[in-house]
Write a protein that holds these residues in place. Structure first.
Motif, PDB file in Angstrom:
ATOM      1  N   ASP A 171     -17.353  66.664  12.972  1.00  0.00           N
ATOM      2  CA  ASP A 171     -17.941  67.376  14.097  1.00  0.00           C
ATOM      3  C   ASP A 171     -19.457  67.355  14.046  1.00  0.00           C
ATOM      4  O   ASP A 171     -20.124  67.458  15.075  1.00  0.00           O
ATOM      5  N   GLU A 172     -19.988  67.270  12.864  1.00  0.00           N
ATOM      6  CA  GLU A 172     -21.423  67.283  12.631  1.00  0.00           C
ATOM      7  C   GLU A 172     -21.653  66.708  11.260  1.00  0.00           C
ATOM      8  O   GLU A 172     -20.701  66.542  10.494  1.00  0.00           O
ATOM      9  N   LEU A 173     -22.928  66.493  10.922  1.00  0.00           N
ATOM     10  CA  LEU A 173     -23.278  66.079   9.564  1.00  0.00           C
ATOM     11  C   LEU A 173     -24.458  66.915   9.088  1.00  0.00           C
ATOM     12  O   LEU A 173     -25.251  67.393   9.895  1.00  0.00           O
ATOM     13  N   VAL A 174     -24.533  67.083   7.776  1.00  0.00           N
ATOM     14  CA  VAL A 174     -25.722  67.696   7.176  1.00  0.00           C
ATOM     15  C   VAL A 174     -26.281  66.723   6.142  1.00  0.00           C
ATOM     16  O   VAL A 174     -25.528  66.225   5.297  1.00  0.00           O
ATOM     17  N   PHE A 175     -27.576  66.432   6.250  1.00  0.00           N
ATOM     18  CA  PHE A 175     -28.262  65.623   5.228  1.00  0.00           C
ATOM     19  C   PHE A 175     -29.225  66.534   4.476  1.00  0.00           C
ATOM     20  O   PHE A 175     -30.092  67.159   5.099  1.00  0.00           O
ATOM     21  N   LEU A 176     -29.045  66.623   3.168  1.00  0.00           N
ATOM     22  CA  LEU A 176     -29.972  67.423   2.371  1.00  0.00           C
ATOM     23  C   LEU A 176     -30.775  66.509   1.464  1.00  0.00           C
ATOM     24  O   LEU A 176     -30.209  65.790   0.637  1.00  0.00           O
ATOM     25  N   ASP A 177     -32.090  66.527   1.663  1.00  0.00           N
ATOM     26  CA  ASP A 177     -32.993  65.758   0.799  1.00  0.00           C
ATOM     27  C   ASP A 177     -33.162  66.574  -0.473  1.00  0.00           C
ATOM     28  O   ASP A 177     -33.884  67.563  -0.500  1.00  0.00           O
ATOM     29  N   ILE A 178     -32.473  66.163  -1.537  1.00  0.00           N
ATOM     30  CA  ILE A 178     -32.496  67.000  -2.740  1.00  0.00           C
ATOM     31  C   ILE A 178     -33.669  66.684  -3.664  1.00  0.00           C
ATOM     32  O   ILE A 178     -33.876  67.393  -4.641  1.00  0.00           O
ATOM     33  N   THR A 179     -34.445  65.635  -3.335  1.00  0.00           N
ATOM     34  CA  THR A 179     -35.666  65.419  -4.115  1.00  0.00           C
ATOM     35  C   THR A 179     -36.810  66.218  -3.502  1.00  0.00           C
ATOM     36  O   THR A 179     -37.502  66.937  -4.209  1.00  0.00           O
ATOM     37  N   ALA A 180     -36.938  66.095  -2.148  1.00  0.00           N
ATOM     38  CA  ALA A 180     -37.900  66.886  -1.382  1.00  0.00           C
ATOM     39  C   ALA A 180     -39.300  66.901  -1.989  1.00  0.00           C
ATOM     40  O   ALA A 180     -39.895  67.943  -2.200  1.00  0.00           O
ATOM     41  N   THR A 181     -39.817  65.731  -2.285  1.00  0.00           N
ATOM     42  CA  THR A 181     -41.208  65.626  -2.728  1.00  0.00           C
ATOM     43  C   THR A 181     -42.030  65.144  -1.542  1.00  0.00           C
ATOM     44  O   THR A 181     -41.475  64.803  -0.498  1.00  0.00           O
ATOM     45  N   ILE A 182     -43.339  65.104  -1.716  1.00  0.00           N
ATOM     46  CA  ILE A 182     -44.196  64.653  -0.621  1.00  0.00           C
ATOM     47  C   ILE A 182     -43.835  63.218  -0.232  1.00  0.00           C
ATOM     48  O   ILE A 182     -43.774  62.863   0.929  1.00  0.00           O
ATOM     49  N   ARG A 183     -43.531  62.412  -1.249  1.00  0.00           N
ATOM     50  CA  ARG A 183     -43.197  61.020  -0.978  1.00  0.00           C
ATOM     51  C   ARG A 183     -41.860  60.906  -0.240  1.00  0.00           C
ATOM     52  O   ARG A 183     -41.707  60.128   0.685  1.00  0.00           O
ATOM     53  N   SER A 184     -40.904  61.731  -0.639  1.00  0.00           N
ATOM     54  CA  SER A 184     -39.590  61.631  -0.011  1.00  0.00           C
ATOM     55  C   SER A 184     -39.607  62.160   1.424  1.00  0.00           C
ATOM     56  O   SER A 184     -38.746  61.847   2.228  1.00  0.00           O
ATOM     57  N   ARG A 185     -40.607  63.010   1.750  1.00  0.00           N
ATOM     58  CA  ARG A 185     -40.734  63.564   3.103  1.00  0.00           C
ATOM     59  C   ARG A 185     -40.814  62.460   4.141  1.00  0.00           C
ATOM     60  O   ARG A 185     -40.184  62.513   5.180  1.00  0.00           O
ATOM     61  N   LYS A 186     -41.583  61.414   3.842  1.00  0.00           N
ATOM     62  CA  LYS A 186     -41.738  60.295   4.766  1.00  0.00           C
ATOM     63  C   LYS A 186     -40.439  59.488   4.841  1.00  0.00           C
ATOM     64  O   LYS A 186     -40.012  59.082   5.914  1.00  0.00           O
ATOM     65  N   THR A 187     -39.832  59.284   3.687  1.00  0.00           N
ATOM     66  CA  THR A 187     -38.581  58.532   3.627  1.00  0.00           C
ATOM     67  C   THR A 187     -37.492  59.216   4.452  1.00  0.00           C
ATOM     68  O   THR A 187     -36.716  58.559   5.129  1.00  0.00           O
TER      69      THR A 187
END
Lengths: 212, 254
Positions: free
Chosen positions: B45-61
């Protein structure tokens, strides 16, 4: 060519992605020239009503004129709500006034209700599809679509056709008034049924353009 | 009638989906875009993506990843992990996310919820709460921050009620005690929160069997269930989950 109005709100890209996916030529633009030349206009919107109206600014008048001249217009979510006269979300705001009605909060459920009525109305709800609404051609009698909203349009326009979903009351899910269409739900996020609805809008645009 | 939702969760690290037990021992579970499109086709029905690194670099990714997902997936998806500002929320919504979830930053600055709600509408703002059973008080849970690593003195139910008032449109409620155990959701926690707020609550952490999904909805009062291990490693298809729920009288979009 369909023009999706590019203004300072979220989710405009998703609408373009969905149109591209069905092979429709689409342009994200806020240029008056593109809007005037378009076969149809889509007014998307993920934003609070007041924010969306001020972000739209002078484009509102151009969109309204285009719609009144007969060009197909599809409003989605807050873009749909802006088709009406006014809204009371975070203050009082005027809409485009193309369809009579007011955007008001979804009433919270009474303690007597057996089911807890959450607000926002969020998720997939079943919409009863009237045969006389062109957006729903080929979709059958009812389909699930994805909703995410806390306000709804109380439609008072006698010339508007309305499709409803059940949320403890008949909640207007979609309207059509001549060439002006709107969906409270998100067709671009409603899987196959949503893509079919966008295809129908594209077909309506092509048909009207081939006549003129 | 509004249907109950099944929401696969994809924890993303270095552009790969991973899944751990109690937030540790990460296993590789696949490509986010491919998995997302696959779940969409399979009836999620939906999806959730959690960025578990969440660093400044990963923000762009993660913004680039959201763009790719949005080109291929036509169901709603939420993105979360390390989000601190309204501008970051704006970038993710523009890239095609339907909703954004906030967690640690909202605990430090609750006004972030209000600012985001007034600009994007309540329905875009998901408050993620990582809850841990209190060792001091029975039937109470503590809010944990920084990916669950840091417990606070904030009571989970109080925080949920406050967030609703500030403008959160949905709560993603993860039981850290149950997460990854496959022993079932913490339905005492779910019930405590769903009875206290009027916004939708997504139950998260602990799904291992089909009846766990039913229990979260019926015993916990959840509006949606988040699933990870139960879907990623192929134990049950989404269709099986929905058919099971439908057979027990739960409205689903089959």
């Amino acid at each position: 060519m369909i023009v999706v109005i590019d203004y300072d709100v979220g989710n405009v890209k998703s609408v373009c992605n969905a149109f591209r996916h069905i092979g429709c030529e689409v342009e994200l633009s806020c240029e008056p020239g593109s809007i005037e030349a378009a076969a149809g206009i889509v007014l998307p919107g993920v934003a609070a009503f007041g924010y969306a109206v001020s972000a739209l600014g002078p484009l509102a008048e151009l969109i309204k004129e285009s719609a009144l001249s007969g060009k197909p217009l599809l409003g989605i979510c807050v873009g749909y709500q802006m088709l009406f006269d006014q809204s009371s979300e975070y203050g009082r705001h005027s809409g485009l006034g193309l369809i009579y009605g007011s955007v008001v909060p979804i009433p919270s459920g009474s303690p007597m209700d057996s089911l807890r009525r959450t607000i926002p109305h969020m998720g997939w709800n079943l919409v009863k599809l009237p045969e006389n609404m062109d957006l729903f051609a080929g979709l059958g009698g009812e389909k699930h679509f994805y909703f995410a909203h806390s306000f709804y349009a109380d439609v008072t326009d006698p010339r508007a056709r309305t499709a409803f979903t059940d949320y403890g009351f008949d909640l207007p899910a979609s309207v059509q008034k001549e060439n002006v269409y709107g969906t409270q739900f998100h067709p671009e996020k409603s899987g196959k049924a949503g893509l079919k609805l966008l295809q129908n809008f594209y077909d309506i645009c092509k048909k009207i353009n081939s006549k003129s | 009638m509004l249907t109950k939702r099944i929401i696969p969760c994809l924890d993303v690290k270095d552009n790969r989906v991973v899944k751990g037990v109690k937030f540790r021992n990460l296993r590789d579970a696949g490509d986010p875009v491919e998995l997302g499109a696959g779940y969409s086709d399979a009836g999620a029905d939906e999806l959730v993506f959690l960025d578990i690194t969440a660093t400044i670099r990963s923000r762009k990714t993660i913004v680039e990843l959201v763009e790719k997902v949005a080109e291929n997936v036509f169901i709603p998806f939420t993105v979360g992990g390390g989000i601190q500002t309204v501008d970051q929320i704006d970038a993710l919504l523009r890239s095609g996310a339907e909703k954004v979830s906030v967690n640690t930053a909202a605990v430090g600055n609750p006004n972030l919820i209000a600012e985001a709600a007034q600009r994007f509408g309540n329905q875009c703002v998901v408050l993620a709460i990582d809850a841990r059973r209190s060792k001091k008080h029975e039937h109470k849970w503590q809010v944990c921050v920084k990916a669950g690593s840091e417990p606070t003195d904030i009571d989970v139910v109080d925080w949920a009620v406050k967030a609703e008032k500030l403008g959160a449109g949905e709560i993603l409620l993860t039981s850290m005690d149950a997460d990854g155990t496959k022993a079932g959701y913490d339905n005492e926690l779910n019930k405590a929160v769903t009875e206290a707020v009027n916004i939708p609550v997504i139950a998260s952490g602990g799904a291992g069997k089909l009846e766990h999904l039913y229990d979260a909805i019926v015993l916990g009062g959840a509006d949606a269930v988040l699933t990870a291990s139960i879907t990623h490693f192929g134990n049950h298809t989404i269709k099986q989950m929905k058919e099971y729920l439908a057979s027990r009288g739960i409205p689903v979009n089959l």
